[in-house]
Write a protein that holds these residues in place. Structure first.
Motif, PDB file in Angstrom:
ATOM      1  N   LEU A 184       0.858  -1.172   0.000  1.00 20.26           N
ATOM      2  CA  LEU A 184       0.000   0.000   0.000  1.00 20.26           C
ATOM      3  C   LEU A 184       0.899   1.229   0.000  1.00 20.26           C
ATOM      4  N   VAL A 185       0.808   2.020  -1.068  1.00 20.74           N
ATOM      5  CA  VAL A 185       1.585   3.256  -1.160  1.00 20.74           C
ATOM      6  C   VAL A 185       0.781   4.362  -0.492  1.00 20.74           C
ATOM      7  N   CYS A 186       1.416   5.090   0.424  1.00 17.51           N
ATOM      8  CA  CYS A 186       0.798   6.170   1.186  1.00 17.51           C
ATOM      9  C   CYS A 186       1.599   7.449   0.976  1.00 17.51           C
ATOM     10  N   VAL A 187       0.952   8.577   1.182  1.00 20.55           N
ATOM     11  CA  VAL A 187       1.616   9.875   1.025  1.00 20.55           C
ATOM     12  C   VAL A 187       2.042  10.400   2.390  1.00 20.55           C
ATOM     13  N   VAL A 188       3.265  10.905   2.468  1.00 27.46           N
ATOM     14  CA  VAL A 188       3.746  11.585   3.668  1.00 27.46           C
ATOM     15  C   VAL A 188       3.821  13.067   3.322  1.00 27.46           C
ATOM     16  N   ASN A 189       2.947  13.864   3.957  1.00 27.31           N
ATOM     17  CA  ASN A 189       2.850  15.292   3.654  1.00 27.31           C
ATOM     18  C   ASN A 189       3.587  16.194   4.632  1.00 27.31           C
ATOM     19  N   ARG A 190       3.853  15.692   5.833  1.00 30.02           N
ATOM     20  CA  ARG A 190       4.437  16.542   6.869  1.00 30.02           C
ATOM     21  C   ARG A 190       5.711  15.923   7.423  1.00 30.02           C
ATOM     22  N   LYS A 191       6.703  16.762   7.670  1.00 30.91           N
ATOM     23  CA  LYS A 191       7.974  16.251   8.201  1.00 30.91           C
ATOM     24  C   LYS A 191       7.793  15.585   9.550  1.00 30.91           C
ATOM     25  N   PRO A 203     -12.430   1.443   4.975  1.00 27.75           N
ATOM     26  CA  PRO A 203     -13.330   0.796   5.933  1.00 27.75           C
ATOM     27  C   PRO A 203     -13.234  -0.730   5.952  1.00 27.75           C
ATOM     28  N   ASP A 204     -12.678  -1.324   4.905  1.00 25.77           N
ATOM     29  CA  ASP A 204     -12.518  -2.779   4.858  1.00 25.77           C
ATOM     30  C   ASP A 204     -11.166  -3.238   5.388  1.00 25.77           C
ATOM     31  N   GLY A 205     -10.369  -2.333   5.901  1.00 23.60           N
ATOM     32  CA  GLY A 205      -9.066  -2.676   6.466  1.00 23.60           C
ATOM     33  C   GLY A 205      -7.913  -2.275   5.563  1.00 23.60           C
ATOM     34  N   VAL A 206      -6.744  -2.253   6.139  1.00 19.89           N
ATOM     35  CA  VAL A 206      -5.535  -1.854   5.405  1.00 19.89           C
ATOM     36  C   VAL A 206      -5.174  -2.901   4.358  1.00 19.89           C
ATOM     37  N   GLN A 207      -5.300  -4.163   4.670  1.00 16.59           N
ATOM     38  CA  GLN A 207      -5.089  -5.270   3.739  1.00 16.59           C
ATOM     39  C   GLN A 207      -3.791  -5.168   2.940  1.00 16.59           C
ATOM     40  N   ALA A 208      -2.688  -5.098   3.641  1.00  9.07           N
ATOM     41  CA  ALA A 208      -1.366  -5.066   3.009  1.00  9.07           C
ATOM     42  C   ALA A 208      -0.343  -5.637   3.983  1.00  9.07           C
ATOM     43  N   THR A 210       3.857  -4.494  10.971  1.00 10.25           N
ATOM     44  CA  THR A 210       4.003  -5.413  12.107  1.00 10.25           C
ATOM     45  C   THR A 210       2.738  -5.478  12.962  1.00 10.25           C
ATOM     46  N   GLY A 211       1.787  -4.576  12.733  1.00 12.63           N
ATOM     47  CA  GLY A 211       0.546  -4.604  13.491  1.00 12.63           C
ATOM     48  C   GLY A 211      -0.359  -3.446  13.101  1.00 12.63           C
ATOM     49  N   THR A 212      -1.645  -3.600  13.383  1.00 11.47           N
ATOM     50  CA  THR A 212      -2.623  -2.557  13.060  1.00 11.47           C
ATOM     51  C   THR A 212      -3.646  -2.489  14.189  1.00 11.47           C
ATOM     52  N   GLU A 213      -4.007  -1.270  14.589  1.00  6.64           N
ATOM     53  CA  GLU A 213      -5.057  -1.080  15.579  1.00  6.64           C
ATOM     54  C   GLU A 213      -5.842   0.181  15.235  1.00  6.64           C
ATOM     55  N   ALA A 257      -3.451   9.443  -3.412  1.00 11.08           N
ATOM     56  CA  ALA A 257      -3.685   9.330  -1.978  1.00 11.08           C
ATOM     57  C   ALA A 257      -3.150   7.970  -1.534  1.00 11.08           C
ATOM     58  N   PHE A 258      -3.647   6.899  -2.171  1.00 13.42           N
ATOM     59  CA  PHE A 258      -3.187   5.544  -1.884  1.00 13.42           C
ATOM     60  C   PHE A 258      -3.136   4.769  -3.198  1.00 13.42           C
ATOM     61  N   ILE A 259      -2.166   3.878  -3.300  1.00 12.77           N
ATOM     62  CA  ILE A 259      -2.080   2.965  -4.440  1.00 12.77           C
ATOM     63  C   ILE A 259      -1.904   1.564  -3.861  1.00 12.77           C
ATOM     64  N   ARG A 260      -2.703   0.631  -4.322  1.00  8.27           N
ATOM     65  CA  ARG A 260      -2.543  -0.775  -3.941  1.00  8.27           C
ATOM     66  C   ARG A 260      -1.814  -1.492  -5.078  1.00  8.27           C
ATOM     67  N   THR A 261      -0.795  -2.261  -4.719  1.00  8.45           N
ATOM     68  CA  THR A 261      -0.031  -3.001  -5.720  1.00  8.45           C
ATOM     69  C   THR A 261       0.538  -4.249  -5.068  1.00  8.45           C
ATOM     70  N   THR A 262       1.412  -4.941  -5.765  1.00  8.65           N
ATOM     71  CA  THR A 262       2.065  -6.131  -5.223  1.00  8.65           C
ATOM     72  C   THR A 262       3.564  -5.880  -5.110  1.00  8.65           C
ATOM     73  N   TRP A 263       4.215  -6.708  -4.310  1.00  9.28           N
ATOM     74  CA  TRP A 263       5.670  -6.596  -4.182  1.00  9.28           C
ATOM     75  C   TRP A 263       6.338  -6.843  -5.539  1.00  9.28           C
ATOM     76  N   GLU A 264       5.795  -7.771  -6.307  1.00  7.67           N
ATOM     77  CA  GLU A 264       6.363  -8.082  -7.616  1.00  7.67           C
ATOM     78  C   GLU A 264       6.446  -6.816  -8.482  1.00  7.67           C
ATOM     79  N   ARG A 265       5.401  -6.019  -8.501  1.00  9.71           N
ATOM     80  CA  ARG A 265       5.395  -4.771  -9.269  1.00  9.71           C
ATOM     81  C   ARG A 265       6.266  -3.705  -8.608  1.00  9.71           C
TER      82      ARG A 265
END
Length: 135
Positions: free
Chosen positions: A9-16, A36-41, A66-69, A114-122
């Motif tokens: 899951l590619v995420c954007v970091v906007n703030r230092k 809403p269906d979870g991070v799934q990555a 390593t974990g999600t809450e 905002a977010f991109i879902r992909t695979t490790w292979e790509r």
């Protein structure tokens, strides 16, 4: 070890300060309303915005999840308790140490994301954001 089928899951970091928290405290926040269906990555990758000058517009780092809450934003960022979204729910995604992506994944077309879902292979062979999208 990463496997071709690992989800990234590619995420954007906007703030230092968000990057400092990611680097030093090993966690990143994602609004529940965006997933809403979870991070799934298994892996988060990080695209740096213009706040990062020379790193702007590319993916330079990634980390294994390593974990999600779930937590309220005000619990995650108590110094920002007056923020307009302080009462909203976020995923607090714990990650292992950051790793560098060599070479970084560029955004030559200046695509907004905002977010991109992909695979490790790509992800492993990608040179531009376009290489991440599933066709």
């Amino acid at each position: 070890m990463n496997y071709p089928e690992d989800r990234v899951l590619v995420c954007v970091v906007n703030r230092k300060r968000d990057f400092e928290r990611l680097r030093d405290d090993h966690w990143y926040r994602i609004p529940y309303s965006k997933m809403p269906d979870g991070v799934q990555a298994e892996i988060l990758a990080f695209f740096f915005s213009r706040a990062f000058a020379e790193l702007n517009g590319a993916i330079h780092t990634y980390a294994r999840i390593t974990g999600t809450e779930l937590a309220y934003r005000q619990w995650l960022l108590p110094a920002e308790s007056a923020h307009i979204r302080a009462g909203e729910v976020y995923y607090r995604v714990a990650v292992a140490a950051l790793e560098r992506k060599h070479p970084p994944i560029a955004n030559p077309g200046r695509r907004t994301l905002a977010f991109i879902r992909t695979t490790w292979e790509r992800f492993a062979v990608a040179r531009s954001l376009d290489d991440l999208y599933m066709s």
